[in-house]
Design an enzyme around this catalytic site. Structure first.
Site, PDB file in Angstrom:
ATOM      1  N   GLY A  18       0.829  -1.211   0.000  1.00  0.00           N
ATOM      2  CA  GLY A  18       0.000   0.000   0.000  1.00  0.00           C
ATOM      3  C   GLY A  18       0.858   1.252   0.000  1.00  0.00           C
ATOM      4  N   GLU A 150      -7.548 -17.126  -3.331  1.00  0.00           N
ATOM      5  CA  GLU A 150      -8.542 -16.047  -3.383  1.00  0.00           C
ATOM      6  C   GLU A 150      -8.261 -15.013  -4.469  1.00  0.00           C
ATOM      7  OE1 GLU A 150      -7.258 -17.137  -0.581  1.00  0.00           O
ATOM      8  OE2 GLU A 150      -8.833 -17.374   0.932  1.00  0.00           O
ATOM      9  N   THR A 189      18.023 -14.057  -2.588  1.00  0.00           N
ATOM     10  CA  THR A 189      17.106 -13.669  -3.674  1.00  0.00           C
ATOM     11  C   THR A 189      16.105 -14.760  -4.043  1.00  0.00           C
ATOM     12  OG1 THR A 189      18.605 -14.487  -5.374  1.00  0.00           O
ATOM     13  CG2 THR A 189      18.853 -12.171  -4.734  1.00  0.00           C
ATOM     14  N   LYS A 190      16.330 -15.967  -3.527  1.00  0.00           N
ATOM     15  CA  LYS A 190      15.487 -17.089  -3.981  1.00  0.00           C
ATOM     16  C   LYS A 190      13.981 -16.861  -3.760  1.00  0.00           C
ATOM     17  CE  LYS A 190      17.138 -20.780  -5.050  1.00  0.00           C
ATOM     18  NZ  LYS A 190      17.834 -20.931  -6.331  1.00  0.00           N
ATOM     19  N   LYS A 224      21.599 -10.299 -10.435  1.00  0.00           N
ATOM     20  CA  LYS A 224      21.099 -11.667 -10.305  1.00  0.00           C
ATOM     21  C   LYS A 224      19.571 -11.687 -10.483  1.00  0.00           C
ATOM     22  CE  LYS A 224      21.632 -15.479  -7.090  1.00  0.00           C
ATOM     23  NZ  LYS A 224      22.185 -15.883  -5.808  1.00  0.00           N
ATOM     24  N   CYS A 383     -16.797  10.428  17.446  1.00  0.00           N
ATOM     25  CA  CYS A 383     -17.949   9.564  17.170  1.00  0.00           C
ATOM     26  C   CYS A 383     -18.438   8.902  18.462  1.00  0.00           C
ATOM     27  CB  CYS A 383     -17.608   8.561  16.079  1.00  0.00           C
ATOM     28  SG  CYS A 383     -19.092   8.018  15.219  1.00  0.00           S
ATOM     29  N   ARG A 464     -24.626   5.078  13.503  1.00  0.00           N
ATOM     30  CA  ARG A 464     -26.059   4.779  13.432  1.00  0.00           C
ATOM     31  C   ARG A 464     -26.837   5.562  14.487  1.00  0.00           C
ATOM     32  NH1 ARG A 464     -27.022   0.342  10.314  1.00  0.00           N
ATOM     33  NH2 ARG A 464     -25.218  -1.009  10.565  1.00  0.00           N
ATOM     34  N   HIS A 509     -15.723  11.851  11.771  1.00  0.00           N
ATOM     35  CA  HIS A 509     -14.352  11.321  11.892  1.00  0.00           C
ATOM     36  C   HIS A 509     -13.355  12.263  11.213  1.00  0.00           C
ATOM     37  CE1 HIS A 509     -15.287   7.279  13.475  1.00  0.00           C
ATOM     38  NE2 HIS A 509     -16.437   7.473  12.858  1.00  0.00           N
ATOM     39  N   GLU A 511     -10.303  12.318  11.419  1.00  0.00           N
ATOM     40  CA  GLU A 511      -9.030  11.654  11.084  1.00  0.00           C
ATOM     41  C   GLU A 511      -8.933  11.265   9.618  1.00  0.00           C
ATOM     42  OE1 GLU A 511     -11.464  10.383  12.943  1.00  0.00           O
ATOM     43  OE2 GLU A 511     -11.577   8.194  12.900  1.00  0.00           O
TER      44      GLU A 511
HETATM   45  N1  GLN Z   1     -21.501   2.907  17.628  1.00  0.00           N
HETATM   46  C1  GLN Z   1     -21.800   4.299  17.456  1.00  0.00           C
HETATM   47  C2  GLN Z   1     -22.851   4.525  16.394  1.00  0.00           C
HETATM   48  O1  GLN Z   1     -23.087   3.669  15.567  1.00  0.00           O
HETATM   49  C3  GLN Z   1     -20.538   5.078  17.153  1.00  0.00           C
HETATM   50  C4  GLN Z   1     -19.926   4.733  15.831  1.00  0.00           C
HETATM   51  C5  GLN Z   1     -18.507   5.175  15.676  1.00  0.00           C
HETATM   52  O2  GLN Z   1     -17.841   5.513  16.655  1.00  0.00           O
HETATM   53  N2  GLN Z   1     -17.987   5.181  14.464  1.00  0.00           N
HETATM   54  O3  GLN Z   1     -23.436   5.577  16.326  1.00  0.00           O
END
Ligand code: GLN
Length: 534
Positions: A18, A150, A189-190, A224, A383, A464, A509, A511
């Protein structure tokens, strides 16, 4: 016309495919080409959203709401572009789509088979990524290791693409390992030779080898490998272990991987400017301060489960020339009466509670939030971290002792966090959370406003449950400020406690949008506050 770079892996997993894909993409982008990135994962989950983070690491979320592999996070952090639904394709998605088409009658009269139906579907996803993004170059990483049952259908599809498009439109990078054997003190290298043999058996001829190796290889090793694997010597690239993943593009640049690709594509090798990236690496290698920040979660034994959060902390640290040492705190361990919180957090200048699902470890997180609030330690909740900050405040400041989320106690008397109304009819668990970008309006004269310097922001979501507005007034009366609101649905997005040094939490989020050269605002201010917390 779009050209295609494919990144496969051999010998062992976890070689940093990645990071290789991201580094190549970064270099090509900085050569002036529009790039798009994509990852194929061979498992049968339609997306990683339903997997335990301990198995798979973090679920990264794109702006358009696709739950993806954590490698997409690396891609975005390196190329500084937003990816989308075309960026993460699993076997589950491919098979589902083929079976749905079969039921719909799209293949009436024929036997549906691995070749050509599954392989065509895979090829379409590659070409679609090129068309829909309008990219000059699409970089596609294939998860897993060549030889895995897979991933066979993916490799076969790639073979067909190599055959159809030829070498001026495709470039295959195979990532392998050159182990160092102690005793004989030799690089071997194998394993690489054997892995290339596997790939060739499947009809694919790699154009370059990226070899993970503890130190730079000699010419002799490259010669090689060149001879045994039919790859030009200069296309055998060393990928030496580095202190910091952001150094990898510079290593590859020094070995001219970008030029090699562009020449094969018969594209001009345009000028490149890597000065800000080189400056970043210089900063990262010379950080003159360090602080500890506690990250309280239940998947802490696998740091990859919080990789974007950890990277975001680092990014903010770079801005302030500070190395961030994470104190990984297992929330369940905080639950025992024997655990001394003072001891656990004694060196932590800030406390962060990230996202999560389910009731395990909740009480420990609430204890950590309580500790941050009562001891005025800078706090960032994300969250689930925001939901628990609200619960803690309701219970311990507002006297609503039964305050809870219906996620943990369905029939709680005080559902201060409750299922969003449009979630009540949801039956399927996969892909049905509130996902991706939603707008948030920020109130003036708040910490959030000082951070974002804007009253309208877009951030990515994955949840949710929501704050129950019925409780808003009582919490406000006790000093909680609701500084960010989604006005369309009247959902609380950010809360803060202005009477403390730094206490803020968000439903989204942040982040997922942090970049090494541009930390996310909420991480920036949290790290800054933690640094000044003497
Ligand atoms: N479990 C919580 C919700 O669904 C918080 C979700 C989370 O932290 N991403 O609202």
């Amino acid at each position: 016309m779009t050209k295609y770079v494919f990144v496969t892996g051999g010998v062992v997993s976890g070689l940093g495919k990645g990071i290789t894909a991201s580094s190549v993409a970064l270099l090509l982008k900085r050569r002036g080409y529009k790039v798009f990135m994509q990852k194929f994962d061979p498992y049968f989950n339609v997306d990683p959203g339903t997997m335990n983070p301990i198995q798979h690491g973090e679920v990264f979320v794109t702006y358009d709401g696709c739950e993806t592999d954590l490698d997409l996070g690396h891609y975005e952090r390196f190329i500084d572009d937003e990816l989308n639904y075309s960026s993460n394709i699993t076997s589950g998605k491919i098979f589902k789509s083929v079976i749905d088409k079969e039921r719909h009658g799209d293949y009436l009269g024929v036997t549906v088979q691995m070749i050509p139906h599954i392989t065509n579907e895979i090829k379409n996803k590659v070409y679609e990524a090129g068309h829909s993004s309008g990219a000059d170059i699409v970089i596609t990483e294939i998860g897993g290791t060549v030889g895995d049952i897979e991933s066979e259908s993916f490799i076969e599809a790639l073979r067909q693409i190599q055959y159809e498009k030829g070498s001026t439109e495709t470039f295959f990078i195979h990532c392998t390992l050159i182990p160092f054997i102690y005793g004989s003190n030799e690089l071997k290298t194998k394993p690489t030779q054997n892995s290339v043999k596997d790939l060739r058996n499947m009809g694919i001829r790699p154009d370059a080898l990226v070899c993970r190796v503890p130190f730079s290889t000699s010419d002799h090793i490259k010669e090689k490998l060149s001879l045994f694997c039919s790859v030009p010597k200069e296309n055998v690239i060393d990928s030496v272990d580095v202190n910091n993943i952001y150094e990898v593009p510079i290593n590859y640049y020094n070995q001219k991987i970008d030029e090699i690709i562009l020449k094969q594509f018969q594209l001009p090798v345009k000028k490149i400017d890597l000065s800000n990236w080189k400056k970043l690496i210089d900063t990262v290698n010379h950080l003159d301060k360090e602080i500890e920040i506690a990250l309280v979660g239940k998947y802490v034994e696998l740091h990859d489960a919080y990789i974007s959060v950890a990277e975001s902390l680092k990014h903010a640290g770079y801005k302030y020339n500070t190395k961030i040492n994470i104190n990984w705190v297992d929330s369940e361990e905080l639950e025992s009466d024997k655990t001394n919180l003072k001891e656990v957090f004694k060196n932590s200048k800030g406390i962060l509670v990230p996202g999560g699902f389910g009731s395990r470890g909740i009480d420990g997180k609430i204890k950590a939030i309580n500790y941050a609030r009562e001891n005025n330690i800078p706090f960032l909740g994300i969250c689930l971290g925001m939901q628990l900050a609200v619960i803690e405040f309701a219970r311990n400041v507002c006297g609503i002792v039964d305050a809870n989320s219906t996620e943990f106690e369905v029939n709680t008397k005080e559902p201060i966090i409750d299922l969003m109304s449009d979630q009540k009819s949801v039956v399927n668990m996969g892909g049905t959370l509130r996902l991706g970008n939603y707008e948030c309006t920020i109130m003036k004269n708040t910490l959030a406003y000082a951070d974002y310097k804007n009253n309208k922001i877009l951030e990515r979501h994955r949840h949710r449950y929501e704050f129950n507005n019925k409780y808003r007034k009582i919490l406000e009366e006790k000093g909680m400020v609701f500084s960010g609101i989604n006005e369309n649905a009247n959902l609380v997005e950010i809360i803060e406690l202005p009477n403390l040094k730094h206490f803020i939490a968000c439903q989204f989020h942040p982040e997922f949008k942090s970049r090494p050269l541009r930390p996310a605002p909420l991480f920036d201010s949290f790290v800054k506050a933690s640094i000044s917390n003497k």
